[in-house]
Design an enzyme around this catalytic site. Structure first.
Site, short mmCIF file in Angstrom:
data_model
loop_
_atom_site.label_atom_id
_atom_site.label_comp_id
_atom_site.label_asym_id
_atom_site.label_seq_id
_atom_site.Cartn_x
_atom_site.Cartn_y
_atom_site.Cartn_z
N SER A 1 0.83 -1.20 0.00
CA SER A 1 0.00 0.00 0.00
C SER A 1 0.86 1.26 0.00
O SER A 1 1.63 1.47 -0.94
CB SER A 1 -0.97 -0.04 1.18
OG SER A 1 -2.00 0.91 1.03
N HIS B 1 -7.99 -5.25 -0.41
CA HIS B 1 -6.82 -4.50 0.01
C HIS B 1 -6.38 -4.95 1.40
O HIS B 1 -7.20 -5.22 2.27
CB HIS B 1 -7.14 -3.00 0.05
CG HIS B 1 -5.96 -2.14 0.33
ND1 HIS B 1 -5.11 -1.71 -0.65
CD2 HIS B 1 -5.47 -1.64 1.49
CE1 HIS B 1 -4.15 -0.98 -0.12
NE2 HIS B 1 -4.35 -0.92 1.19
N ASP C 1 -10.17 -4.14 -4.57
CA ASP C 1 -9.37 -3.09 -3.94
C ASP C 1 -9.54 -1.78 -4.69
O ASP C 1 -9.38 -1.75 -5.92
CB ASP C 1 -7.89 -3.53 -3.96
CG ASP C 1 -6.95 -2.56 -3.27
OD1 ASP C 1 -7.39 -1.47 -2.84
OD2 ASP C 1 -5.76 -2.89 -3.16
#
Length: 358
Positions: A198, A323, A293
């Site tokens: 991320s 995610h 996601d």
């Protein structure tokens, strides 16, 4: 709420989660509800069950009314998953230089790895606002053991106390430290990869880009787990999956407003590396995305840009996951399967690099 009551509540939530995850598949399906199908993909039952339990517990966002509450919630979440410790890994606390001072770090080494080898400099996720060494300890242990490499996890400065480009500055300084001290870390300058998930995937990507442009030795590989690579554009996946799939549209705005409140800075290639004019000559990349996601489409777009500019790329989309799935390994099932595949691919990619140098 008194701390004793908080601990009891947390233990109750953890027990409920572990019990639910261990139920037979038909029972888990009954709890999770009918299959969720969006954009041609079907959400994994394990992911759907986890999201349902999260919803029932009242924890629906990664953001919070205050930064302190968001950080505390992330720390608590690490104690909810089943205990599945990764054995056979040595862990040493370190201090490494950042851009303005020392940073906490951890060096992970598989016990059977005694010779110099590959080192992964790892940056944790959390929107540049939350997350730390502890929140990603399991992930780093797992990658170290199952990819057969050393991992140096770095705790860079967080926003809003330290805003853009502080995280990038620290990430690049930590990479430079690893290159300059490779032998002491059990590696060599040409055998140092960068990686993260991320926001950490963003930092790994921008470090790889700026290392190549600044004359530093290029990383041997970029491991980019559902990376954020463009802070200027809302893509279709954000519209499709911006609510109900762990990372929400609101969370993304909250994180970015803390890290880069000046909208005019968000196109800077130290943040939105996808917008860089030229990606030629960058390190090979392993780009992982998740089908449910909000960041899916920008991760895919970055993999495509890299390939168009001649950079070797392995692109893998786990179509049925959400995610943050790499942090959910201890939930088992589909999450564990995905992490074993990622570690195996990372091991193979790094081994191929070594073979090509012989």
């Amino acid at each position: 709420m008194p701390k004793a009551i908080e601990r009891v509540a947390l233990q109750a939530q953890a027990l409920a989660l572990r019990t639910a995850l261990a139920l037979p598949s038909p029972v888990r399906r009954a709890i999770a509800g009918p299959p969720i199908r969006i954009d041609g993909g079907e959400l994994a039952l394990d992911a759907q069950l986890l999201l349902k339990l999260q919803h029932l517990s009242g924890h629906r966002n990664l953001s919070a009314p205050t930064v302190e509450l968001a950080r505390a919630a992330m720390l608590q979440s690490t104690h909810l998953l089943p205990k599945a410790p990764v054995s056979g890994v040595s862990v040493g606390e370190r201090r490494v230089p950042g851009a303005t001072g020392e940073l906490a770090a951890r060096l992970y080494r598989p016990l059977q790895l005694t010779e110099p080898g590959e080192l992964l400099v790892f940056y944790h996720g959390g929107g540049f606002v939350i997350g730390d060494l502890e929140s990603h300890d399991d992930m780093c242990r797992f990658l170290a053991k199952h990819a057969g490499i050393r991992v140096l996890s770095v705790e860079y400065r967080l926003a809003p106390e330290s805003r853009f480009p502080a995280a990038f500055d620290d990430a690049l300084a930590a990479y430079r430290y690893a290159v300059d001290n490779a032998a002491a870390l059990g590696s060599s300058p040409e055998a140092i990869a960068v990686g993260g998930d991320s926001a950490g995937g963003n930092l790994a990507a921008v470090v790889a880009y700026h290392a190549a442009r600044s004359g530093l030795p290029k990383p041997s590989l970029q491991l980019l787990l559902y990376p954020a690579v463009d802070a200027t554009k809302r893509r279709r996946s954000r519209e499709l999956f911006g609510e109900g799939f762990l990372l929400t549209d609101r969370d993304m705005d909250w994180f970015m407003d803390h890290y880069a409140p000046d909208v005019g800075e968000r196109g800077d290639d130290r943040l939105s590396v996808l917008l860089a004019e030229d990606l030629t000559g960058l390190s090979p990349a392993y780009v992982v995305t998740a089908g449910f996601d909000p960041l899916r489409d920008e991760g895919r777009a970055y993999a495509e840009r890299l390939a168009e500019d001649g950079v070797p790329v392995i692109e893998r989309c786990f179509d049925d996951l959400i995610h943050g799935f790499a942090s959910l390994r201890r939930a088992g099932g589909r999450f564990g399967e995905a992490m074993f595949e990622i570690a195996g691919t990372l091991r193979a990619a790094l081994a191929l690099r070594v073979d090509q140098q012989r």
